[in-house]
Write a protein that holds these residues in place. Structure first.
Motif, PDB file in Angstrom:
ATOM      1  N   ILE A   1       0.874  -1.184   0.000  1.00  0.00           N
ATOM      2  CA  ILE A   1       0.000   0.000   0.000  1.00  0.00           C
ATOM      3  C   ILE A   1       0.903   1.223   0.000  1.00  0.00           C
ATOM      4  O   ILE A   1       1.487   1.592   1.025  1.00  0.00           O
ATOM      5  CB  ILE A   1      -0.928   0.013   1.227  1.00  0.00           C
ATOM      6  N   ASP A   2       1.051   1.846  -1.160  1.00  0.00           N
ATOM      7  CA  ASP A   2       1.952   2.992  -1.255  1.00  0.00           C
ATOM      8  C   ASP A   2       1.178   4.274  -1.541  1.00  0.00           C
ATOM      9  O   ASP A   2       0.007   4.256  -1.921  1.00  0.00           O
ATOM     10  CB  ASP A   2       3.030   2.762  -2.322  1.00  0.00           C
ATOM     11  N   THR A   3       1.837   5.389  -1.313  1.00  0.00           N
ATOM     12  CA  THR A   3       1.266   6.708  -1.566  1.00  0.00           C
ATOM     13  C   THR A   3       2.072   7.392  -2.651  1.00  0.00           C
ATOM     14  O   THR A   3       3.303   7.439  -2.587  1.00  0.00           O
ATOM     15  CB  THR A   3       1.271   7.574  -0.292  1.00  0.00           C
ATOM     16  N   VAL A   4       1.367   7.893  -3.664  1.00  0.00           N
ATOM     17  CA  VAL A   4       2.018   8.553  -4.791  1.00  0.00           C
ATOM     18  C   VAL A   4       1.311   9.875  -5.043  1.00  0.00           C
ATOM     19  O   VAL A   4       0.078   9.931  -5.077  1.00  0.00           O
ATOM     20  CB  VAL A   4       1.961   7.684  -6.065  1.00  0.00           C
ATOM     21  N   ALA A   5       2.105  10.944  -5.187  1.00  0.00           N
ATOM     22  CA  ALA A   5       1.531  12.241  -5.550  1.00  0.00           C
ATOM     23  C   ALA A   5       1.225  12.234  -7.035  1.00  0.00           C
ATOM     24  O   ALA A   5       2.118  11.999  -7.865  1.00  0.00           O
ATOM     25  CB  ALA A   5       2.504  13.363  -5.208  1.00  0.00           C
ATOM     26  N   LEU A   6      -0.028  12.438  -7.377  1.00  0.00           N
ATOM     27  CA  LEU A   6      -0.436  12.426  -8.775  1.00  0.00           C
ATOM     28  C   LEU A   6       0.234  13.580  -9.516  1.00  0.00           C
ATOM     29  O   LEU A   6       0.359  14.698  -8.994  1.00  0.00           O
ATOM     30  CB  LEU A   6      -1.956  12.557  -8.868  1.00  0.00           C
ATOM     31  N   ALA A   7       0.685  13.302 -10.717  1.00  0.00           N
ATOM     32  CA  ALA A   7       1.376  14.319 -11.510  1.00  0.00           C
ATOM     33  C   ALA A   7       0.464  15.518 -11.764  1.00  0.00           C
ATOM     34  O   ALA A   7      -0.755  15.374 -11.928  1.00  0.00           O
ATOM     35  CB  ALA A   7       1.830  13.718 -12.839  1.00  0.00           C
TER      36      ALA A   7
ATOM     37  N   ASP B   1       7.462 -11.576  -6.456  1.00  0.00           N
ATOM     38  CA  ASP B   1       8.062 -12.112  -5.230  1.00  0.00           C
ATOM     39  C   ASP B   1       7.228 -11.828  -3.990  1.00  0.00           C
ATOM     40  O   ASP B   1       7.722 -11.916  -2.869  1.00  0.00           O
ATOM     41  CB  ASP B   1       9.475 -11.541  -5.045  1.00  0.00           C
ATOM     42  N   ARG B   2       5.955 -11.495  -4.177  1.00  0.00           N
ATOM     43  CA  ARG B   2       5.063 -11.230  -3.046  1.00  0.00           C
ATOM     44  C   ARG B   2       3.639 -11.502  -3.499  1.00  0.00           C
ATOM     45  O   ARG B   2       3.394 -11.744  -4.687  1.00  0.00           O
ATOM     46  CB  ARG B   2       5.237  -9.791  -2.552  1.00  0.00           C
ATOM     47  N   PRO B   3       2.656 -11.487  -2.588  1.00  0.00           N
ATOM     48  CA  PRO B   3       1.266 -11.700  -3.004  1.00  0.00           C
ATOM     49  C   PRO B   3       0.854 -10.755  -4.125  1.00  0.00           C
ATOM     50  O   PRO B   3       1.271  -9.591  -4.154  1.00  0.00           O
ATOM     51  CB  PRO B   3       0.473 -11.446  -1.720  1.00  0.00           C
ATOM     52  N   TRP B   4       0.020 -11.253  -5.025  1.00  0.00           N
ATOM     53  CA  TRP B   4      -0.261 -10.548  -6.279  1.00  0.00           C
ATOM     54  C   TRP B   4      -1.427  -9.565  -6.152  1.00  0.00           C
ATOM     55  O   TRP B   4      -2.471  -9.724  -6.785  1.00  0.00           O
ATOM     56  CB  TRP B   4      -0.499 -11.570  -7.383  1.00  0.00           C
ATOM     57  N   TRP B   5      -1.221  -8.556  -5.339  1.00  0.00           N
ATOM     58  CA  TRP B   5      -2.180  -7.457  -5.227  1.00  0.00           C
ATOM     59  C   TRP B   5      -1.451  -6.221  -4.723  1.00  0.00           C
ATOM     60  O   TRP B   5      -0.332  -6.308  -4.180  1.00  0.00           O
ATOM     61  CB  TRP B   5      -3.337  -7.811  -4.275  1.00  0.00           C
ATOM     62  N   ALA B   6      -2.051  -5.054  -4.913  1.00  0.00           N
ATOM     63  CA  ALA B   6      -1.451  -3.800  -4.457  1.00  0.00           C
ATOM     64  C   ALA B   6      -2.542  -2.740  -4.351  1.00  0.00           C
ATOM     65  O   ALA B   6      -3.586  -2.825  -5.009  1.00  0.00           O
ATOM     66  CB  ALA B   6      -0.354  -3.344  -5.418  1.00  0.00           C
ATOM     67  N   ILE B   7      -2.291  -1.759  -3.500  1.00  0.00           N
ATOM     68  CA  ILE B   7      -3.160  -0.577  -3.397  1.00  0.00           C
ATOM     69  C   ILE B   7      -2.280   0.659  -3.553  1.00  0.00           C
ATOM     70  O   ILE B   7      -1.263   0.797  -2.877  1.00  0.00           O
ATOM     71  CB  ILE B   7      -3.911  -0.536  -2.054  1.00  0.00           C
ATOM     72  N   HIS B   8      -2.684   1.542  -4.461  1.00  0.00           N
ATOM     73  CA  HIS B   8      -1.949   2.783  -4.701  1.00  0.00           C
ATOM     74  C   HIS B   8      -2.850   3.952  -4.301  1.00  0.00           C
ATOM     75  O   HIS B   8      -3.926   4.132  -4.872  1.00  0.00           O
ATOM     76  CB  HIS B   8      -1.545   2.907  -6.165  1.00  0.00           C
ATOM     77  N   VAL B   9      -2.401   4.731  -3.331  1.00  0.00           N
ATOM     78  CA  VAL B   9      -3.147   5.894  -2.867  1.00  0.00           C
ATOM     79  C   VAL B   9      -2.571   7.113  -3.583  1.00  0.00           C
ATOM     80  O   VAL B   9      -1.448   7.542  -3.307  1.00  0.00           O
ATOM     81  CB  VAL B   9      -3.037   6.043  -1.338  1.00  0.00           C
ATOM     82  N   LEU B  10      -3.346   7.643  -4.517  1.00  0.00           N
ATOM     83  CA  LEU B  10      -2.885   8.757  -5.348  1.00  0.00           C
ATOM     84  C   LEU B  10      -3.429  10.068  -4.776  1.00  0.00           C
ATOM     85  O   LEU B  10      -4.641  10.330  -4.835  1.00  0.00           O
ATOM     86  CB  LEU B  10      -3.344   8.574  -6.788  1.00  0.00           C
TER      87      LEU B  10
END
Length: 452
Positions: free
Chosen positions: A81-87, A110-119
């Motif tokens: 679960i990462d945080t990214v500043a939207l361009a 190399d890890r479970p196949w899911w992700a959450i991106h907080v933009l």
């Protein structure tokens, strides 16, 4: 605990290719900031602790024969679960570009196949939360269940929310593929028996004959699917993908349009897609075919804690050769009514699940045959019936994108949300003529929706 994947889940893992990633992407458009620490804790408690697949990763058998083995691998929520500043400028165009980049690359192996991106920085103070999960873990219904599990509170079934979305998952045992087939086959046989038995009643002979014709055509189509017409949608795929979405439409407006022409919400929106393709490809466009995932999961029962996939594929024609919008709805309704008389979705489910126990090349060849018989994929999943909130922040809208399989270059995903409906468009940038071409198709789609 390590476990064997089902045949159907293995199949969708086997279909992963550089030119078409088998990842379902969903997005929650939040009206304000989302507390990342609270989100991670909620995911830990409501997702990771409850659903084994979210704390496991797939490993492939050395022989190359399925099924896949899920092995335990505790997720690092700081990475998942990462945080990214939207361009800048943080508008919908910037958000679409970011989602398109996510579609173009694989999930880390190399890890479970899911992700959450907080933009952050979307539409000023808003936040776009993008959920990416491999199709081998979950289908559209399972993803909607996860959306509800992540949201504040617990939506009640008395409000019309399907039990499969709102209820806690049920622990299931045994092979899911076999369990579904054992449930569905007797039900389908009983339905056919009732049709045969009712042939002596008024209209019964006509219904029996229509059912027989539909089953015969469906069987021939699944056994030897013909190649679809050669149009601009059948170019060479690349790795670059584009994400777009249509304008939001009031669900009641769609229902009224369907009632006027004797069709369902799905008939109306598929007809709108057909009209957009006719505008995009030209008025001489022939009748095309679509791959359409069809849910086989009971919505009035809790989902399994394995999540997984419980859907088959059908191959309806879509009236791209019809200039009149009303007749497009009527033709779409007749096509879907004929398919509902058959067991096409169950037959493809059985075939794909069986292929998942073999080599990846076998699954790719089988699903590739279905993809060759179509020009795009269209999926329709009912979404939440009321607006959700996430860690106290209202979710203004909800959207998802279906991954394309085989050599398909265009996917359209229909999702209702709190009385509205919006269509997500996933496209191969090169095949559709770059960003300009994708924008032209979405503009044609919006024009069709405006006419409703």
């Amino acid at each position: 605990m390590d476990r064997w994947a089902s045949g159907i889940d293995t199949a969708w893992l086997q279909l992963e290719q550089p030119t078409n990633r088998m990842v379902v992407h969903g997005i929650l458009f939040c009206e304000g900031p989302v507390d990342i620490a609270a989100l991670r804790e909620r995911v830990r408690e409501r997702w990771v602790a409850v659903y084994p697949g979210l704390r496991q990763r797939p490993t492939w058998p050395a022989s190359g024969l399925g099924p896949v083995r899920w092995v335990d691998h505790e997720p690092d929520l700081g990475a998942h679960i990462d945080t990214v500043a939207l361009a800048a400028p943080g508008d919908d165009d910037a958000l679409a570009r970011h989602v398109g980049e996510l579609m173009s690359r694989p999930l880390p192996e190399d890890r479970p196949w899911w992700a959450i991106h907080v933009l952050t920085g979307w539409a000023g103070e808003g936040t776009a939360v993008v959920v990416s999960i491999h199709h081998g873990l979950a289908d559209g219904v399972a993803l909607n269940h996860l959306f509800h599990a992540l949201a504040d509170g617990a939506p009640g079934t008395e409000e019309g929310t399907p039990v499969a979305y709102a209820a806690p998952p049920k622990r299931r045992h045994g092979v899911r593929d076999v369990r579904l087939v054992r449930r569905e086959v007797p039900q389908r046989l009983r339905r056919l028996t009732r049709t045969v038995a009712g042939s002596s009643r008024p209209g019964g002979t006509r219904e029996l004959a229509a059912t027989g014709r539909a089953i015969g055509r469906s069987t021939a189509l699944i056994a030897r699917p013909p190649a679809d017409a050669d149009t601009a949608l059948r170019g060479r795929l690349g790795e670059a993908k584009a994400a777009r979405w249509s304008r939001s439409v009031d669900l009641d407006v769609v229902k009224r349009a369907g009632k006027e022409h004797g069709g369902s919400v799905n008939d109306v929106l598929c007809a709108a897609v057909a009209g957009a393709l006719r505008s995009f490809l030209g008025e001489d466009t022939p009748r095309l075919r679509a791959v359409m995932p069809t849910n086989l999961r009971r919505l009035d029962r809790p989902v399994s804690h394995w999540l997984g996939n419980e859907f088959g594929l059908v191959l309806p024609t879509i009236p791209t050769d019809e200039p009149d919008p009303g007749r497009r709805v009527e033709r779409m309704h007749r096509t879907m009514a004929a398919i509902k008389r058959t067991n096409q979705a169950l037959a493809t489910f059985i075939g794909i699940a069986a292929a998942g126990h073999g080599r990846a090349a076998w699954t790719q060849a089988l699903v590739g045959r279905y993809a060759e018989a179509a020009s795009l994929i269209i999926t329709n999943v009912p979404g939440p019936v009321r607006e959700l909130t996430l860690a106290g922040t209202p979710v203004r809208d909800l959207l998802f994108w279906v991954p394309c399989s085989g050599r398909l270059a265009l996917g359209v995903s229909i999702l209702s949300y709190a009385g509205r409906v919006r269509l997500g468009v996933a496209a191969d940038t090169g095949v559709l003529g770059g960003d300009e071409g994708v924008d032209r198709f979405v503009a044609a789609l919006d024009e069709q929706l405006d006419r409703l």
